[in-house]
Design a protein around this motif. Sequence first.
Motif, short mmCIF file in Angstrom:
data_model
loop_
_atom_site.label_atom_id
_atom_site.label_comp_id
_atom_site.label_asym_id
_atom_site.label_seq_id
_atom_site.Cartn_x
_atom_site.Cartn_y
_atom_site.Cartn_z
N ALA A 167 0.84 -1.20 0.00
CA ALA A 167 0.00 0.00 0.00
C ALA A 167 0.88 1.25 0.00
CB ALA A 167 -0.92 0.00 1.22
N TRP A 168 1.91 1.24 0.81
CA TRP A 168 2.81 2.41 0.86
C TRP A 168 3.56 2.58 -0.45
CZ3 TRP A 168 2.97 6.61 3.63
CH2 TRP A 168 2.32 6.61 4.87
N ARG A 169 3.90 1.47 -1.06
CA ARG A 169 4.59 1.56 -2.35
C ARG A 169 3.73 2.30 -3.37
NH1 ARG A 169 8.44 -0.79 -5.75
NH2 ARG A 169 7.57 -1.25 -7.79
N THR A 170 2.44 2.01 -3.36
CA THR A 170 1.57 2.71 -4.31
C THR A 170 1.37 4.17 -3.88
OG1 THR A 170 -0.46 2.13 -3.15
CG2 THR A 170 0.30 0.57 -4.78
N ILE A 171 1.24 4.38 -2.57
CA ILE A 171 1.00 5.75 -2.09
C ILE A 171 2.19 6.65 -2.41
CG2 ILE A 171 0.78 7.15 0.01
CD1 ILE A 171 -0.90 4.84 1.16
N GLY A 217 1.24 8.78 -7.08
CA GLY A 217 0.50 8.18 -5.98
C GLY A 217 -0.28 9.19 -5.15
N ALA A 218 -0.96 8.65 -4.13
CA ALA A 218 -1.86 9.45 -3.32
C ALA A 218 -1.14 10.54 -2.53
CB ALA A 218 -2.65 8.54 -2.38
N PRO A 248 -3.53 3.98 4.69
CA PRO A 248 -2.93 3.15 3.64
C PRO A 248 -3.79 1.93 3.30
CG PRO A 248 -1.28 3.79 5.23
CD PRO A 248 -2.58 4.23 5.79
N LEU A 249 -4.44 1.37 4.33
CA LEU A 249 -5.29 0.20 4.07
C LEU A 249 -6.50 0.59 3.23
CD1 LEU A 249 -5.14 -1.50 7.57
CD2 LEU A 249 -3.93 -2.15 5.49
N VAL A 251 -6.59 3.11 1.15
CA VAL A 251 -6.10 3.41 -0.20
C VAL A 251 -5.99 2.13 -1.02
CG1 VAL A 251 -4.10 4.18 -1.51
CG2 VAL A 251 -4.91 5.55 0.41
N ILE A 252 -5.41 1.08 -0.41
CA ILE A 252 -5.21 -0.15 -1.17
C ILE A 252 -6.56 -0.81 -1.46
CG2 ILE A 252 -4.86 -1.86 0.68
CD1 ILE A 252 -2.67 -1.48 -2.39
N TYR A 283 -7.91 0.93 -4.44
CA TYR A 283 -7.19 0.53 -5.65
C TYR A 283 -7.69 -0.80 -6.20
CZ TYR A 283 -3.47 3.99 -6.31
OH TYR A 283 -2.78 5.10 -6.62
N LEU A 285 -1.42 2.44 -11.70
CA LEU A 285 -1.54 2.92 -10.34
C LEU A 285 -1.46 4.43 -10.34
CD1 LEU A 285 0.64 0.50 -8.21
CD2 LEU A 285 -1.82 0.81 -8.09
N GLU A 286 -2.58 5.08 -10.54
CA GLU A 286 -2.57 6.54 -10.45
C GLU A 286 -3.63 6.96 -9.46
OE1 GLU A 286 -3.64 8.10 -14.24
OE2 GLU A 286 -4.88 6.40 -14.71
N TRP A 287 -3.35 8.02 -8.75
CA TRP A 287 -4.30 8.51 -7.77
C TRP A 287 -4.78 9.87 -8.19
CZ3 TRP A 287 -6.52 5.85 -3.98
CH2 TRP A 287 -7.34 6.57 -3.10
#
Lengths: 298, 258
Positions: A145-149, A154-155, B25-26, B28-29, B32, B40-42
């Motif tokens: 999750a952090w990798r994507t953030i 990312g977010a 983070p949870l 967010v995933i 996704y 993977l774009e936000w």
Amino acid sequence: MEAADALASRPRRSVGRRLADLFHGRPGLQVGSLLSGPVAWLVVGYLGSLAVLLAAAFWNVSALTGEVSQTFSLDNFKTLVTEPVYRTIAWRTIRVASLVTITDALLAFPIAFYMAKVASPRARSALVVAVLMPLWSFYLVKVYAWRTILSAGGALNWALEPLGINGPGYGTTAVWLVMSYLWLPYMIIPIYAGLERIPDSLLSASEDLGASPFTTFRRVILPLAFPAVVAGSIFTFSLTMGDYITPTLVSNNQFIGNVVFNNITNNLPLASAFACVPIIVMIIYLLVARRLGAFEHL
Amino acid sequence: MRLSTRSKLLLRLAVVVGLAFIYIPLIVIAIYAFNSSTLLEWPPPGLTTAWFPKAVEDSSVRDAFLTSMKVGLVATTIALVILPIALPGIVTGVALSDTFTQVLGVSLSLLTVIIGHATFCIVVVYNNVIARLRRSAPSIDEASADLGADPWQTFRYVTLPAMRTALVAGALLAFALSFDEIIVTLFTIGAGQETLPIWIFNNLFRPNQVPIVNAVAVIVVLLSILPVYLAHRLTREEEGVAGARAGGPSIAEATATP
């Protein structure tokens, strides 16, 4: 003579009875026999493996065949001390572990304090669940999750964009951030348990004697809760030192764990020797922690 | 402790920030996993549930799931039948790997993974049980003996029922930990075998697998959150009001670090 008569007149007793007598009032023996199974497993499986690890650190890989030769030498340790890259990696790992520990202590204390002393019983147990749930599971998912953030699109960058700043991206800062995130519950729970043990009457007494809340916090709560903080720091520190997945996913930098993992197939003795570094650091850390009274809070 | 409104507010704020840090983070995933784009774009451009059926149908995901179940169940059983120490997981992993390959001459396989997992699972089950035993009064065992029970009967009818929920809770937690474990697993698993976390790890860097990885990640979260929640309920019910004290969880989690 009389003693012999007394013995003879006692009723015959079953083996079970005699066993019960043997165990009665001997808590040491009770615990000892209860624990013999797990202790045997730990001694053979865990300490035995550790002994092999220590021995392997002194072995060698033949330059010609690439085979491990089980002959004693100090070459691996010489390599670790003389090659600057290993010193850099060891130092980077210890530095990040310390930073993560400090960060988590600062983040965890107010939460733990609120849980232990301010929240209502209902809110308290809800908070305990909220903190414990992510502690037990899905480690990899959290790192992912952090990798994507943290990724470029990312977010985090999205959230920071209006402020005109950029996120840290992948690197040692990201490792610090993610590790602090991962191990935060391991710090909250011991501090919470430690704070709960402080009787409320002590805090009232301090207040009655004219101390401001801040003075009470500094002179009463903090000294009493400090061993619990140290207890929590054992986890944050040790877990950071051993993790090699997080650095792989959110940075290009090597940590001790990466070196060990990357060498495990090609140069197992060197990997074993480098694995001794966290062991030594943890032994020193645990000795200091014991002096500070942390073990009663585990 | 009496606190001013302002310091109470500040404390609440700290709690909210802390919980947000833990859960965002949870979330967010989880979002996704429903991302309609494969990138993977936000923020995600749109939402879809298409990835979940794809993940479930994927044969490598299924194999990895079954492997995970096998390892988790057997390791938990070993930990329960036999009833770590603050060393980093990498040390356990490399030590076990050394022993298996160099000393015992065993090639790495599912069996070595199970032995590795059992080693930390034992600690979890043991901690749960010992926390319960500490709280139960020794006089109960004495009363049982006074009433004529032999030690086996005392164990069977008094001690074991008292420990039962602690054993189940320990088993559930051990299973959740095993299901999620990656560090020891990577060191002890044979070539070509995958548990679910290893599958995620192997597919993380493949851009075309991103949506499936997201979906599997959410599935793993759901599968491991359930046993943890049940374990918590079990220990909580048994301990009643005293359960609010953190003695149990703090000791249990203390040495559970894989």
